[in-house]
Design a protein around this motif. Structure first.
Motif, short mmCIF file in Angstrom:
data_model
loop_
_atom_site.label_atom_id
_atom_site.label_comp_id
_atom_site.label_asym_id
_atom_site.label_seq_id
_atom_site.Cartn_x
_atom_site.Cartn_y
_atom_site.Cartn_z
N UNK A 75 1.75 9.81 4.57
CA UNK A 75 0.14 9.53 4.80
C UNK A 75 -0.04 8.13 5.57
N UNK A 76 0.67 7.30 4.95
CA UNK A 76 0.72 5.76 5.46
C UNK A 76 1.00 5.77 6.82
N UNK A 77 2.11 6.24 7.15
CA UNK A 77 2.47 6.42 8.57
C UNK A 77 1.24 7.12 9.69
N UNK A 78 0.88 8.33 9.16
CA UNK A 78 -0.48 8.91 9.94
C UNK A 78 -1.55 7.95 10.03
N UNK A 79 -1.71 7.21 8.89
CA UNK A 79 -3.01 6.16 9.10
C UNK A 79 -2.59 5.08 10.16
N UNK A 80 -1.36 4.63 10.05
CA UNK A 80 -0.92 3.54 10.97
C UNK A 80 -0.99 4.06 12.50
N UNK A 81 -0.46 5.12 12.78
CA UNK A 81 -0.27 5.91 14.00
C UNK A 81 -1.64 6.23 14.67
#
Length: 139
Positions: free
Chosen positions: A118-124
């Motif tokens: 989820x954090x990766x998706x937000x940063x991306x």
């Protein structure tokens, strides 16, 4: 939980295989046990922690947690890209948003293995928006 490496994962077909670190047969991995965020970041070379159970046609994963990416090809390619970009005065290659997000994912997982999907998706999402504003990606 065991640890292993994703040997192959096809996000379109929704399945792949994990090679356990302890050896033995590869473990079947089906997308139905993955959270949405993991479905988008898994690929060959991804390090995972998993629980397995006997299935009808062999061992299958019943839980998967992302550890990190350890693809030597990705590391070598990144190093080559860094050398090329520092020696070239030409304009950089413009990537598609998909290529850009794949590269971002590899960097994030390599740098912060404990980052959640989820954090990766937000940063991306934020980085792609930033890249679009600067013309670094084209649709």
């Amino acid at each position: 939980m065991q640890t292993g490496t994703i040997v192959k994962y096809d996000g379109i077909k929704g399945f792949g295989f994990i090679e356990p670190d302890i050896g033995g047969e590869d473990v079947f991995l089906h997308a139905s046990i993955l959270g949405e965020e993991l479905k988008h970041v898994l690929r060959g070379g991804t390090r995972v922690q998993f629980e397995a159970a006997p299935g009808n046609q062999g061992t299958k994963a019943v839980a998967v947690r992302l550890l990190s990416v350890v693809s030597q090809t990705s590391v070598a390619q990144a190093a080559a890209d860094d050398r090329k970009s520092s020696s070239d005065d030409e304009l950089c290659e413009v990537l598609t948003p998909v290529e850009f997000t794949q590269n971002i994912t590899d960097v994030l997982i390599g740098a912060v293995p404990d980052m959640t999907g989820g954090q990766i998706l937000q940063v991306r999402e934020q980085l792609v928006a930033f890249a679009r504003r600067h013309g670094w990606v084209e649709d």
